[in-house]
Design an enzyme around this catalytic site. Structure first.
Site, PDB file in Angstrom:
ATOM      1  N   ASP A  79      23.031 -39.832 -72.945  1.00 14.37           N
ATOM      2  CA  ASP A  79      24.227 -40.126 -72.162  1.00 14.37           C
ATOM      3  C   ASP A  79      25.265 -39.015 -72.163  1.00 14.37           C
ATOM      4  O   ASP A  79      26.145 -38.995 -71.316  1.00 14.37           O
ATOM      5  CB  ASP A  79      24.891 -41.400 -72.669  1.00 14.37           C
ATOM      6  CG  ASP A  79      25.685 -41.149 -73.926  1.00 14.37           C
ATOM      7  OD1 ASP A  79      25.159 -40.445 -74.817  1.00 14.37           O
ATOM      8  OD2 ASP A  79      26.829 -41.616 -74.017  1.00 14.37           O
ATOM      9  N   ASP A 115      18.664 -40.254 -77.559  1.00 13.29           N
ATOM     10  CA  ASP A 115      19.877 -39.728 -78.142  1.00 13.29           C
ATOM     11  C   ASP A 115      20.469 -40.901 -78.930  1.00 13.29           C
ATOM     12  O   ASP A 115      20.116 -42.050 -78.690  1.00 13.29           O
ATOM     13  CB  ASP A 115      20.807 -39.284 -77.001  1.00 13.29           C
ATOM     14  CG  ASP A 115      22.219 -39.068 -77.473  1.00 13.29           C
ATOM     15  OD1 ASP A 115      22.385 -38.322 -78.448  1.00 13.29           O
ATOM     16  OD2 ASP A 115      23.138 -39.653 -76.879  1.00 13.29           O
TER      17      ASP A 115
END
Lengths: 734, 52
Positions: A633, A453
């Site tokens: 996250d 990500d």
């Protein structure tokens, strides 16, 4: 030890599903226990390290009014304070800060160490009993092996039996329970042959002793129990350490909200908020609930939810979701959904769906047990029946069958996996990685592709001024003058860039921060503004930007990029070097993601991905036979994290993301990711090696047992030698 | 060989004392903070509130 995320402070446990249940129970319980008389407060103290620290902190805490007792635990770096109900954690934190130590409040209800504690203590007791009994029985056995005969041998056998039988009955309970529950569900696990071997060994030994027989296997039964318990205990400790560290990470996020009641403001647990409540969210605070803004203007950072780095403007009437961060002005929010109804928790459904694939993973140990358990039973049955048919002697046949079961003892198998995972987890923990799931190492070793990500994972989620040299020094100086008064992330980045370039900020007077818009002031008799494009009089672009507007001049644009997480480049390079494909998938806007990927040299890039798309991408890759490591996250990564073959999240991640991932990275530096894969691979290699060693021992010993030459001495030697070899081999792990 | 009649019970008894002592240390939480205890012994101050 004092970086922003404390290595020893971290939240999570062996499996997210097991986590969810107690968590909800805890939430439910927290509503019910309001009349706890002397309240226990817990503080995390990442900085304590010596005898002086202990006394200083304890004295400082004890000096506070209302504190009954304070005790520092240096191993866990925590302080437990017993105080009168009125005492607030914030005052205690201030007291500890005043004597020079960092302190953070912890949510004691999120720490459930007592249950694991009890379990570990119970295992330790059983291990001690087994060890004590094994030593005594072995001493007696040595006398028998070295030639004790007749009445002496019988006496020694009786004493051995008297020690071993109660000891095995007490110490072996974990195996009996696990074997029984497996049998009840019609399955075989490693504990079934263990239990059978122990019981058969005790039974035949007792019969032999009663008939003055030569061979008794009391020593084998008890040392088998001892070795296997040692493996269990190692396994339990590794998990307990990871779990308590993970829980601590969660406990550091104390969920409080400021509720505006009829009698003024009060601080309450987020769990107590109900739809319709009005709460105040200060700048820098995270939205605890879903709601609608009633008063105030500000900007919201939604990067944890969507991956977008561009802050959004917030004003009365705007709908906000839990997890968004309020940047500039105080907001008054009406709660529309709290706790389990909030959008944060609705994501859990997506996670639960994705997780079923991972739960189907069979660990190496289970696969080995699947081959081992039926094989051993068949072998011992065939040996027993064969000897009975050949000699017609039932006593001899049962003896042989018991000897086969004992010799093929899974001691080495039972130790092979825990010893290696303990060594590997310890090694990774030192490098700042927390292994939450028992099979995470094995899964991590199998991956062939890594998906990152962007926001908050490869970046820190804090902005950095783009190309500071391309701006006129005068502009930067003026902007820095305005920015100095604000705590907005963009302002801070501007001030920092000016300082680094050695530019002194211009003196701007009458500075006022307009929440949600920017900062304005007077400079040389003209009005100057720094803030959102529309407010300064410019066309908004698609990059994160702040505009500087001087009355009568064209606005100047400062663009920002997300700050790279330390070690991001090394991580990508390292993962490539060990032959893994690297991809980037982000919820952020395409230009920002493209520029960022080019900086790291990642070619496989997806931008503006919704959470479902991320999860689907991972699922599609899995269906195509790829084994993906997902690193993320945010809330938008949670489903993808759960769907991936293995997953990792930084400690700064949302609680939900940490719970969904197998590994939590405690430090800020992400570079250890590559070495984690290497360690996992070598750990799995060691496990396989240990299985081979155990198999070789069995291949040598089983024919001896079947041929009827096995003596208790041979059994003891084979068992100890293979267990010790396997343990030593595990320690060679690099 | 007669000595065995005394020696074996005595050795078991002594071993048993060790085992019971170990049980006691586990039950009284003496392994909760090995790091802290290691340092506390160096502190010149008397520990007024030892953990129960």
């Amino acid at each position: 030890m004092s970086d922003s995320t404390f290595p020893e402070a971290p939240t999570a446990s062996a499996c997210p599903a097991c986590d969810a249940a107690p968590m909800t129970r805890r939430l439910a319980a927290s509503g019910a226990r309001e009349a706890a008389a002397p309240c226990a407060l817990m503080l995390s103290l990442p900085g304590v390290h010596c005898a002086l620290c202990i006394t200083t902190v304890e004295k400082a805490l004890a000096a506070q009014p209302g504190v009954r007792s304070a005790r520092v635990n240096l191993t866990l770096r925590r302080a437990t304070v017993e105080a009168d109900p009125g005492v607030r954690a914030a005052t205690l934190v201030a007291a500890v800060n005043a004597v020079g130590y960092e302190a953070h409040e912890m949510d004691a209800s999120a720490l459930s160490t007592t249950a694991t504690d009890r379990q570990g203590r119970e295992l330790l007791m059983r291990l001690a009993v087994a060890g004590f009994a094994a030593m005594n029985v072995m001493l007696l056995s040595v006398a028998v092996w070295s030639g004790a005969a007749d009445a002496t041998r019988d006496l020694f056998h009786w004493i051995s039996g008297a020690i071993a039988i109660p000891a095995v009955a007490f110490a072996g309970q974990p195996f009996y329970r696990s074997a029984w529950s497996a049998l009840r569900h019609g399955r075989l696990n490693m504990d079934v042959p263990i239990t059978l071997a122990i019981l058969l060994a005790l039974g035949t030994s007792l019969y032999e002793t009663a008939h003055s027989g030569e061979h008794a296997y009391f020593d084998a039964a008890i040392s088998l129990t001892f070795f296997l318990l040692a493996g269990r205990y190692l396994d339990h400790r590794t998990r307990a350490i990871a779990r308590s560290a993970a829980e601590e990470l969660a406990a550091l996020e104390v969920a409080r909200a400021e509720r505006i009641g009829e009698s003024g403001d009060e601080t309450v647990d987020v769990a107590k908020l109900r739809p319709g409540d009005i709460i105040r969210v200060r700048p820098g605070g995270r939205m605890p609930v879903d709601g609608v803004i009633r008063e105030g203007t500000s900007e919201l950072d939604r990067s944890l939810l969507t991956g977008e780095t561009l802050p959004v403007f917030a004003e009365a009437g705007r709908v906000v979701s839990a997890g968004e961060v309020n940047l500039t002005g105080p907001l008054v929010v009406e709660v529309t959904a709290a706790g389990r109804d909030s959008s944060l928790h609705r994501m859990a459904d997506l996670v639960a769906m994705a997780e079923s694939t991972r739960n189907r993973y069979t660990s190496l140990a289970d696969r080995a047990a699947g081959l081992y358990a039926p094989g051993v039973h068949l072998l011992s049955l065939v040996a027993g029946v064969g000897w009975y048919l050949a000699t017609g002697d039932a006593r001899l046949a049962v003896n042989i069958a018991a000897a086969v079961l004992i010799i093929t003892c899974p001691c080495a198998l039972g130790l092979a996996v825990p010893a290696v995972t303990t060594a590997a987890s310890g090694r990774l923990f030192k490098r700042g990685m927390l292994i939450k799931s028992g099979t995470a190492l094995e899964r991590l070793a199998e991956i062939d592709m890594v998906i990152f990500d962007k926001t908050g994972t490869l970046t820190l989620g804090t902005p950095e001024l783009d190309a500071p040299d391309s701006h006129a020094r005068a502009d930067l100086a003026l902007a820095a003058g305005l920015a100095a008064a604000s705590s907005h992330p963009l302002s801070r980045a501007l001030a920092e860039a000016a300082e680094r370039a050695g530019i002194a900020p211009e003196a701007v007077t009458e500075i006022a921060e307009v929440p949600g818009y920017g900062t304005e002031g007077q400079w040389n008799g003209r009005r100057v503004r720094l803030g959102r494009a529309a407010w300064v009089g410019a066309e908004p672009g698609d990059r994160t930007a702040a505009w500087l507007g001087v009355e009568g001049r064209l606005p100047v644009c400062f663009t920002f990029a997300d700050r790279l997480r330390p070690g991001a480049e090394e991580a990508v390079r390292g993962l490539r070097a060990i032959g893994l494909e690297v991809a980037l998938i982000s919820g952020d806007a395409a230009p920002a993601v493209g520029a960022f990927a080019a900086r790291l040299g990642i070619e496989d890039v997806t931008a503006e991905a919704l959470p479902e798309e991320k999860a689907r991408r991972v699922a599609d890759l899995a269906a195509a036979g790829r084994r993906v490591l997902m690193v993320g996250d945010g809330l938008n990564d949670t489903a993808a994290l759960a769907a991936a073959h293995a997953s990792l999240s930084p400690a700064s991640a949302l609680d939900a993301a940490r719970v969904a991932s197998d590994i939590v990275l405690l430090g800020e530096d992400i570079a250890p990711v590559a070495s984690a894969v290497t360690t996992a691979r070598s750990a799995v290699h060691r496990i396989r090696e240990n299985f081979t060693i155990a198999t070789v021992y069995n291949l040598v010993a089983v024919p001896i047992a079947i041929a009827g030459f096995a003596t208790p001495l041979a059994a003891a030697l084979a068992m100890s030698a293979s267990s010790i070899t396997v343990s030593l081999n595990s320690l060679r792990l690099k | 060989m007669d000595a065995l009649v005394y020696l074996i019970p005595i050795s078991l008894f002594l071993g048993g004392i060790g085992l019971v002592a170990f049980f006691w240390t586990v039950r009284s939480n003496q392994y909760d903070d090995p790091e802290g205890d290691r340092h506390r012994i160096l502190s010149s101050e008397y520990d007024d509130h030892p953990k129960e």
